[in-house]
Structures are given as structure tokens and as C-alpha cells.
Motif scaffolding. Structure first.
Motif, PDB file in Angstrom:
ATOM      1  N   LEU A 181       0.829  -1.199   0.000  1.00  0.00           N
ATOM      2  CA  LEU A 181       0.000   0.000   0.000  1.00  0.00           C
ATOM      3  C   LEU A 181       0.868   1.255   0.000  1.00  0.00           C
ATOM      4  O   LEU A 181       0.540   2.256  -0.654  1.00  0.00           O
ATOM      5  CB  LEU A 181      -0.914   0.017   1.227  1.00  0.00           C
ATOM      6  CG  LEU A 181      -2.155  -0.875   1.226  1.00  0.00           C
ATOM      7  CD1 LEU A 181      -2.797  -0.853   2.610  1.00  0.00           C
ATOM      8  CD2 LEU A 181      -3.151  -0.409   0.185  1.00  0.00           C
ATOM      9  N   GLY A 182       1.998   1.195   0.725  1.00  0.00           N
ATOM     10  CA  GLY A 182       2.916   2.330   0.754  1.00  0.00           C
ATOM     11  C   GLY A 182       3.531   2.614  -0.591  1.00  0.00           C
ATOM     12  O   GLY A 182       3.842   3.773  -0.909  1.00  0.00           O
ATOM     13  N   SER A 183       3.720   1.575  -1.411  1.00  0.00           N
ATOM     14  CA  SER A 183       4.236   1.795  -2.768  1.00  0.00           C
ATOM     15  C   SER A 183       3.243   2.599  -3.594  1.00  0.00           C
ATOM     16  O   SER A 183       3.617   3.522  -4.324  1.00  0.00           O
ATOM     17  CB  SER A 183       4.522   0.447  -3.444  1.00  0.00           C
ATOM     18  OG  SER A 183       5.510  -0.275  -2.739  1.00  0.00           O
ATOM     19  N   GLY A 184       1.948   2.242  -3.502  1.00  0.00           N
ATOM     20  CA  GLY A 184       0.934   3.013  -4.204  1.00  0.00           C
ATOM     21  C   GLY A 184       0.861   4.448  -3.701  1.00  0.00           C
ATOM     22  O   GLY A 184       0.686   5.390  -4.490  1.00  0.00           O
ATOM     23  N   MET A 185       1.007   4.629  -2.406  1.00  0.00           N
ATOM     24  CA  MET A 185       1.002   5.975  -1.852  1.00  0.00           C
ATOM     25  C   MET A 185       2.196   6.787  -2.351  1.00  0.00           C
ATOM     26  O   MET A 185       2.084   7.992  -2.604  1.00  0.00           O
ATOM     27  CB  MET A 185       1.020   5.901  -0.323  1.00  0.00           C
ATOM     28  CG  MET A 185      -0.254   5.338   0.272  1.00  0.00           C
ATOM     29  SD  MET A 185      -0.146   5.149   2.064  1.00  0.00           S
ATOM     30  CE  MET A 185      -1.849   4.706   2.448  1.00  0.00           C
ATOM     31  N   THR A 186       3.339   6.131  -2.503  1.00  0.00           N
ATOM     32  CA  THR A 186       4.515   6.818  -3.033  1.00  0.00           C
ATOM     33  C   THR A 186       4.272   7.294  -4.459  1.00  0.00           C
ATOM     34  O   THR A 186       4.635   8.418  -4.830  1.00  0.00           O
ATOM     35  CB  THR A 186       5.727   5.871  -2.998  1.00  0.00           C
ATOM     36  OG1 THR A 186       5.972   5.467  -1.643  1.00  0.00           O
ATOM     37  CG2 THR A 186       6.969   6.555  -3.543  1.00  0.00           C
ATOM     38  N   VAL A 187       3.653   6.444  -5.277  1.00  0.00           N
ATOM     39  CA  VAL A 187       3.380   6.806  -6.667  1.00  0.00           C
ATOM     40  C   VAL A 187       2.378   7.947  -6.748  1.00  0.00           C
ATOM     41  O   VAL A 187       2.532   8.872  -7.557  1.00  0.00           O
ATOM     42  CB  VAL A 187       2.862   5.569  -7.441  1.00  0.00           C
ATOM     43  CG1 VAL A 187       2.413   5.961  -8.850  1.00  0.00           C
ATOM     44  CG2 VAL A 187       3.943   4.506  -7.517  1.00  0.00           C
ATOM     45  N   GLY A 188       1.339   7.915  -5.914  1.00  0.00           N
ATOM     46  CA  GLY A 188       0.290   8.920  -5.998  1.00  0.00           C
ATOM     47  C   GLY A 188       0.530  10.178  -5.200  1.00  0.00           C
ATOM     48  O   GLY A 188      -0.231  11.148  -5.331  1.00  0.00           O
ATOM     49  N   PHE A 189       1.582  10.234  -4.388  1.00  0.00           N
ATOM     50  CA  PHE A 189       1.783  11.359  -3.484  1.00  0.00           C
ATOM     51  C   PHE A 189       2.135  12.650  -4.214  1.00  0.00           C
ATOM     52  O   PHE A 189       1.838  13.745  -3.721  1.00  0.00           O
ATOM     53  CB  PHE A 189       2.865  11.011  -2.450  1.00  0.00           C
ATOM     54  CG  PHE A 189       3.026  12.043  -1.367  1.00  0.00           C
ATOM     55  CD1 PHE A 189       1.993  12.298  -0.490  1.00  0.00           C
ATOM     56  CD2 PHE A 189       4.209  12.736  -1.222  1.00  0.00           C
ATOM     57  CE1 PHE A 189       2.133  13.249   0.517  1.00  0.00           C
ATOM     58  CE2 PHE A 189       4.367  13.686  -0.225  1.00  0.00           C
ATOM     59  CZ  PHE A 189       3.324  13.939   0.648  1.00  0.00           C
ATOM     60  N   SER A 190       2.765  12.554  -5.381  1.00  0.00           N
ATOM     61  CA  SER A 190       3.133  13.769  -6.122  1.00  0.00           C
ATOM     62  C   SER A 190       1.904  14.604  -6.452  1.00  0.00           C
ATOM     63  O   SER A 190       1.959  15.841  -6.424  1.00  0.00           O
ATOM     64  CB  SER A 190       3.875  13.405  -7.410  1.00  0.00           C
ATOM     65  OG  SER A 190       5.128  12.837  -7.123  1.00  0.00           O
ATOM     66  N   ALA A 191       0.805  13.942  -6.797  1.00  0.00           N
ATOM     67  CA  ALA A 191      -0.418  14.672  -7.144  1.00  0.00           C
ATOM     68  C   ALA A 191      -0.979  15.423  -5.939  1.00  0.00           C
ATOM     69  O   ALA A 191      -1.736  16.384  -6.107  1.00  0.00           O
ATOM     70  CB  ALA A 191      -1.465  13.703  -7.688  1.00  0.00           C
ATOM     71  N   VAL A 192      -0.621  14.998  -4.729  1.00  0.00           N
ATOM     72  CA  VAL A 192      -1.040  15.691  -3.511  1.00  0.00           C
ATOM     73  C   VAL A 192      -0.037  16.765  -3.138  1.00  0.00           C
ATOM     74  O   VAL A 192      -0.398  17.898  -2.794  1.00  0.00           O
ATOM     75  CB  VAL A 192      -1.205  14.687  -2.353  1.00  0.00           C
ATOM     76  CG1 VAL A 192      -1.491  15.404  -1.035  1.00  0.00           C
ATOM     77  CG2 VAL A 192      -2.296  13.683  -2.664  1.00  0.00           C
ATOM     78  N   LEU A 193       1.232  16.438  -3.235  1.00  0.00           N
ATOM     79  CA  LEU A 193       2.293  17.308  -2.737  1.00  0.00           C
ATOM     80  C   LEU A 193       2.503  18.540  -3.611  1.00  0.00           C
ATOM     81  O   LEU A 193       2.548  19.682  -3.105  1.00  0.00           O
ATOM     82  CB  LEU A 193       3.596  16.505  -2.634  1.00  0.00           C
ATOM     83  CG  LEU A 193       4.852  17.261  -2.204  1.00  0.00           C
ATOM     84  CD1 LEU A 193       4.689  17.773  -0.781  1.00  0.00           C
ATOM     85  CD2 LEU A 193       6.074  16.344  -2.292  1.00  0.00           C
ATOM     86  N   LEU A 194       2.641  18.362  -4.916  1.00  0.00           N
ATOM     87  CA  LEU A 194       3.039  19.466  -5.793  1.00  0.00           C
ATOM     88  C   LEU A 194       2.025  20.612  -5.839  1.00  0.00           C
ATOM     89  O   LEU A 194       2.417  21.784  -5.739  1.00  0.00           O
ATOM     90  CB  LEU A 194       3.323  18.936  -7.197  1.00  0.00           C
ATOM     91  CG  LEU A 194       4.534  18.000  -7.291  1.00  0.00           C
ATOM     92  CD1 LEU A 194       4.695  17.459  -8.706  1.00  0.00           C
ATOM     93  CD2 LEU A 194       5.803  18.705  -6.844  1.00  0.00           C
TER      94      LEU A 194
END
Length: 504
Positions: free
Chosen positions: A68-81
Motif C-alpha cells: 500500500l505504501g508503494s501506491g502511496m509513493t506513486v500517488g503522493f506527487s499529485a497531492v504534494l506538488l
């Protein structure tokens, strides 16, 4: 019936007893049966088939939670940027820094997959998965506590490295501890966990700040660590480790005998099982067709997977949906696509249990090709010149007056077809296709190539969209999928319902 904890306690014995059998125990249910047959446990304590399945699924649950953390790593840019670019952000970033933040997680994934393959051979599958959780937690913590862009870089680098490290040991461990009939569905849960992680992080990012989101993400690998702690080691690796220890004891006795020093024989002598051949080195593996064949086929499979345009189409999907409904919220559009991806991942788990790998891969590639060609035909590029950062905004549906549903239907069809086969199957088969003597090396190298292709597509997609246009870019991705379908039909071996030895 025994409780799940008692069943796991039993697992501390069969892995040792099974080592002394001529038959290789390839899954935990076989090992449990060995314990009952060897120890003559009373009938009322014999575990049922459902109990075996519960134990196997519990053993696989720890690595899947960490995934699940791998998916969060992939999708986190859309939240962070978007939040970092907000005027109220305490950390200001330039467009150059934005690009580095987006790609920083993908950069170490390839190297991490190779290191993960080597570590699980030396340390074991369980120990490797436990160790990976540590940098995962530290990476998310570093992002949440970052006071400048350097802290964000460091945290993204650590979470990306952990994602790469996690790939090989997760696939191999799940493949080795599950029965043949459930192995495909269990391995397909890896893609489900990634999709679920993307959905969860996008949902949290819609309502929460990026610091709190990253802090909550650090809980996931910690919870995975706790679950993995209570699961058994892979019986396949325990067998290999015991044989290595036996060879060292035998070599020590021979050394003493040749030096003329009297020595007592080792206290534990097991003359029954024959010693297997010594595991070949990496250089020796590259000279064996049984290693090179699966490596070439799986690498080509990963190439088709990435150049089917998964990331480029995902990047363009939100713009198309907003074109149909201009008032749609960008985050809500992203979450809707995440829900579709997650639902198809659930469907893929059932399909991999019912259908073979080859037909599922071919149908997925053909459907992906058709949907991409329809998508390319239903959009046109605006005449004005565009830049890499805004190219998708200038690509509009083909009808100039009214928005067409054709692009949306093409995107939905694309997400269905690509996620039932091309996305999960390479990761599934990376734990199945390689012989036991090179499974760690083969899984690590093939997933390394997959991450390299992932990074390559991320880097070249903006330039393709800028220089040749959106429509032509999707035509290229569709052509790759079509040619890949033919290749997979001719070259992909079938591994469904085969033992780990037969599958190779």
C-alpha cells in the motif's frame, strides 16, 4: 478449530521437519500437512483446507499491507506538488524543483529492485521485508517534518528506494507460500494494493495538508512490519539455507580430516536427503538458457506494460474528463479514475484465478491497443504551440462544438483492459517464471528493467506530446500494445496451476 495464532505457532515446526523430507515443501499448507503426518497429531486438531488458506493469506497480508505504501509513493506527487505551489505554502519551489520532486521517487526504484533481490537471497524473504519497512517509515517521516525542499528530496528518495526494494521479495514470498490454485489471485493482490494506496493518498490529499498525509502514510509500513513479524519465513528459502549450512558443516569436517586433526562428527548428521548442486553465481546464471529465456520474455513484457502509456494516459485523463464537464473538480476526477482502477484490480484477482496468464495477457494487450487507437482518433491537437508542462491542456476532443463521450469511453475501456493483464501480470510472473537457483536474481533484474522503463516513459512522454502531438503519441502506444499482444501470444509461457518447478 485452532485459532489463527495457534496455527501460526505450529508453523515454527514444519519448516524444520520439512527440511528432512525428500519432497520439497513449496507452500505452507504442504508444510502443515507434513507436521500432522510426522507428529501423528490427533484427528481433531488437523487443520481443514480453509484453515490452510487462512494461514497462507495471513502470511501474504504483511507484504501486501506494505505494498500500500508503494501506491502511496506513486500517488503522493499529485497531492504534494499542487500544495507546494500554493501561495500559502511555507516551502516555495521552482518549476525545476517541481520536476525533481516528481521524479525523485522513481529514480532509485531500479537500483532498489536489484538490491531487494540480492538481500532476500542472503537474509531471507521475511527478514528482507522487515528491513524494508524501516526506510519506508523514515522516508515518510522525513517528508512530513521537512523544513525545506532538501528534506522533501530526501524523503521522496527513501520512499522510492523502499518501493524498489519491496518488489522482488514481495512477489517471490507470496509465490512461495501460497498453493498453486490461489497463487495467481494472491499475486494479483499486489496490483490491488498499489491501486488502493493511490486511491487512499489521493483521498487524504483532497481533505488534508501534505504534511499530515505523509505522517499518516508512515503508519502503513509500520503496521506491515507488525504483521510480517508474526508470519513464518518462506519454507523454500529455509530449505536452501539449511542446505548451505549442511555444506559448510561437511566442508569443515573435510578440512579437519585433510589437515590430520581428529575431530568429532557434527552432532546433527542427516544422511537421507541428497545435497543439491551448489547455487550458481550470477555470471554462471547468464550462461544458462533456463535463466536468460525467462529474463528476456519478462523484460519484454515490462516494456510492453510501460509503453502501453499507463502514465501518459493517466496524465491526460483528468483533462479529458474536465473537457466533458468543465465544472468538475480536478481532485474528484482523479479519485473517480482511482476508483475505476481499484475496481478493475479486484476483477483482475478473480480473472487470474480462472484464466491462464497467456490468454489474459493477450486479451489485455489487444483491448489496450483498440482503446488507445480509439482515444487517438477521438482527440485532436490544438494548432497553437504547446510546452511540455501544458501539452495535455491543449489537446481537445475531436468535435469542436460539443464535447464527445468517445474520449471518456476510450479512457474507461483503456483502464479496464490495461489493468486486467498488462499491469498486474509482469509483477505476478516475476515470482513464478525463474528457476529456484536464480529466482532472486531474475526477479530483481526483471523488476529493475520494469522500473527503468517506468522512469523512461515518465521522462519522454512530455516531449512526445509536445513534438508529435497527443493523437500520434497515443497511436504509438497503441501500436506497441498491438505488437506486444502478438509477442505475448507466441512467447509467454503459461504458469497457472503449475508448481514452482513446473512453471519454470
Amino acid at each position: 478449530m485452532l485459532t489463527l495464532v495457534n496455527k501460526l505457532n505450529i508453523l515454527t515446526f514444519p519448516t524444520v521437519i520439512g527440511l528432512n523430507h525428500h519432497r520439497h515443501p513449496f507452500c505452507l499448507s504442504d508444510v502443515l500437512k507434513d507436521v500432522h503426518n510426522t507428529a501423528n497429531i490427533r484427528t481433531n486438531t488437523i487443520l481443514s483446507n480453509s484453515a490452510y488458506n487462512q494461514v497462507e493469506m495471513f502470511a501474504a497480508s504483511g507484504p501486501l499491507i506494505v505494498t500500500l505504501g508503494s501506491g502511496m509513493t506513486v500517488g503522493f506527487s499529485a497531492v504534494l506538488l499542487p500544495q507546494l505551489k500554493d501561495d500559502r505554502s511555507t516551502i516555495k519551489i521552482s518549476s525545476h524543483q517541481e520536476s525533481w520532486i516528481a521524479s525523485m521517487a522513481a529514480l532509485p526504484m531500479a537500483a532498489g529492485s536489484v538490491l531487494g533481490g540480492l538481500a532476500m537471497d542472503r537474509l531471507g524473504r521475511k527478514t528482507t521485508n522487515l528491513l524494508i519497512c524501516v526506510p519506508f517509515v523514515l522516508g515518510w517521516t522525513a517528508v512530513s517534518m521537512a523544513t525545506g525542499v532538501t528534506g522533501v528530496y530526501a524523503g521522496r528518495l527513501m520512499t522510492g528506494l523502499s518501493t524498489g526494494l519491496l518488489g522482488p521479495p514481495t512477489a517471490v514470498y507470496i509465490a512461495e507460500v501460497t498453493e498453486q490454485r490461489y497463487r495467481g489471485a494472491a499475486l494479483a493482490m499486489i496490483s490491488f494494493s498499489v491501486s488502493a494506496g493511490i486511491l487512499v493518498v489521493h483521498t487524504m490529499g483532497t481533505f488534508l495538508g501534505w504534511r499530515l498525509v505523509s505522517a499518516l502514510c508512515s503508519v502503513v509500513p509500520f503496521a506491515g512490519y507488525v504483521l510480517i513479524w508474526f508470519t513464518p519465513e518462506s519454507p523454500v528459502w529455509l530449505r536452501e539455507d539449511e542446505e548451505r549450512r549442511r555444506r559448510r558443516r561437511t566442508a569443515a569436517v573435510c578440512d579437519h580430516a585433510s589437515s590430520g586433526i581428529p575431530s568429532r562428527p557434527p552432532p546433527e548428521v542427516d544422511p537421507q536427503p541428497p545435497l543439491q548442486a551448489v547455487k550458481p553465481t550470477a555470471r554462471q546464471c547468464f550462461s544458462r538458457p533456463s535463466f536468460l529465456g525467462p529474463l528476456a520474455v519478462l523484460s519484454a513484457f515490462f516494456f510492453v506494460q510501460q509503453f502501453s502509456g499507463v502514465n501518459a494516459v493517466a496524465f491526460y485523463s483528468v483533462t479529458l474528463l474536465k473537457r466533458v464537464g468543465p465544472d468538475l473538480n480536478e481532485y474528484h476526477c482523479t479519485m473517480a479514475l482511482d476508483v475505476i482502477r481499484l475496481a478493475v484490480s479486484v476483477l483482475a484477482c478473480g480473472l487470474t484465478k480462472r484464466f491462464g496468464r497467456r490468454p489474459l495477457a493477450v486479451v489485455s494487450a489487444v483491448g489496450t491497443c483498440a482503446s488507445l487507437i480509439c482515444l487517438a482518433a477521438s482527440v485532436r491537437d490544438a494548432g497553437a504551440p504547446v510546452t511540455a508542462g501544458s501539452v495535455a491542456v491543449h489537446a481537445v476532443p475531436a468535435p469542436a462544438t460539443t464535447a464527445s463521450l468517445a474520449p471518456v469511453l476510450s479512457i474507461v475501456a483503456y483502464m479496464v483492459f490495461v489493468n486486467i493483464g498488462l499491469v498486474p501480470l509482469p509483477w505476478i510472473m516475476s515470482g513464478e517464471m525463474f528457476p529456484g537457483y536464480c529466482r532472486e536474481l531474475g526477479s530483481g533484474l526483471s523488476t529493475c528493467f520494469g522500473f527503468i522503463m517506468f522512469y523512461t516513459v515518465i521522462q519522454i512522454s512530455p516531449y512526445l506530446l509536445t513534438n508529435i502531438g497527443t493523437s500520434m503519441t497515443f497511436y504509438i502506444f497503441g501500436t506497441v500494445s498491438g505488437v506486444g499482444a502478438l509477442f505475448l501470444y507466441l512467447c509467454l509461457p503459461e504458469t497457472k496451476n503449475k508448481s514452482m518447478e513446473d512453471a519454470t
